[in-house]
Motif scaffolding. Structure first.
Motif, short mmCIF file in Angstrom:
data_model
loop_
_atom_site.label_atom_id
_atom_site.label_comp_id
_atom_site.label_asym_id
_atom_site.label_seq_id
_atom_site.Cartn_x
_atom_site.Cartn_y
_atom_site.Cartn_z
N GLU A 7 0.83 -1.21 0.00
CA GLU A 7 0.00 0.00 0.00
C GLU A 7 0.86 1.25 0.00
N SER A 10 2.55 1.60 -3.40
CA SER A 10 1.68 1.92 -4.51
C SER A 10 1.35 3.41 -4.58
N ARG A 11 1.35 4.09 -3.47
CA ARG A 11 1.01 5.51 -3.49
C ARG A 11 1.73 6.22 -2.35
N SER A 12 3.00 6.46 -2.53
CA SER A 12 3.77 7.19 -1.55
C SER A 12 3.68 8.68 -1.84
N PRO A 13 3.57 9.50 -0.81
CA PRO A 13 3.47 10.95 -1.05
C PRO A 13 4.78 11.54 -1.53
N TRP A 14 4.68 12.49 -2.44
CA TRP A 14 5.83 13.20 -2.95
C TRP A 14 5.82 14.61 -2.38
N HIS A 54 3.74 16.80 -9.66
CA HIS A 54 3.81 15.45 -9.10
C HIS A 54 3.66 15.45 -7.59
N ASP A 56 2.40 15.98 -3.63
CA ASP A 56 1.24 15.77 -2.76
C ASP A 56 1.34 16.65 -1.52
N ARG A 140 -3.24 11.23 3.58
CA ARG A 140 -3.86 9.91 3.48
C ARG A 140 -5.35 9.97 3.82
N LEU A 143 -7.12 11.34 0.88
CA LEU A 143 -7.22 10.31 -0.17
C LEU A 143 -8.35 9.33 0.13
N SER A 149 -6.65 12.71 -6.68
CA SER A 149 -5.34 13.33 -6.61
C SER A 149 -4.92 14.00 -7.90
N HIS A 150 -5.35 13.53 -9.03
CA HIS A 150 -4.86 14.08 -10.28
C HIS A 150 -5.99 14.53 -11.19
#
Length: 151
Positions: A7, A10-14, A54, A56, A140, A143, A149-150
């Motif tokens: 998890e 798959s979606r780590s914050p930038w 890109h 977050d 999170r 989300l 997010s995009h």
């Protein structure tokens, strides 16, 4: 444990940094959290990115000077939703020692909503790490609430 790792992967914050006119003291401490293994933000599952498109989580340092205000707002608006804003140091919140200077306008929160405030002049790397951790938690939650997010 494997599910948690997948998890996070798959979606780590930038993270993206914006200098709004600071003396660079906070920027040096933010670089410490990026480069020195003892404070490495990648341990939290975060990664610095070079493009606001890109990002977050955005870290803002310095008072919002009149010279860069429009550029900062343009870059901030390029960051997709959901985004979390972290004010690093006292300058974004109050102007710090630059408060009454001729080149400093209103506090950043008049233009940009601040989700997390990391106090200090400059804040210690541990405080920045704690602020980033709080920001990741907020991100999170947003989300999970279904904010795309995009879009």
């Amino acid at each position: 444990m494997l599910q948690l790792i997948s998890e996070l992967a798959s979606r780590s914050p930038w993270i993206y940094r914006i200098n709004a006119g600071s003396c660079n003291g906070c920027d040096v401490e933010m670089a410490t959290t990026a480069l020195i293994p003892r404070y490495d933000v990648e341990r939290l599952g975060c990664k610095y990115c070079g493009s606001p498109r890109h990002a977050d989580v955005v870290l803002i340092s310095g008072p919002l000077t009149l010279r860069v205000r429009d550029k900062v707002l343009r870059v901030y608006n390029e960051i997709p939703h959901p985004k979390v804003t972290v004010a690093v140091g006292v300058c974004p919140v109050s102007g710090g020692c630059f408060r009454d200077g001729y080149s400093v306008g209103a506090d950043i929160d008049h233009y940009i909503p601040l989700d997390v405030i990391v106090p200090g002049c400059p804040p210690r790397p541990q405080a920045i790490m704690e602020g980033v951790l709080k920001a990741v938690g907020i991100w999170r939650t947003r989300l999970e609430e279904g904010v795309c997010s995009h879009s």
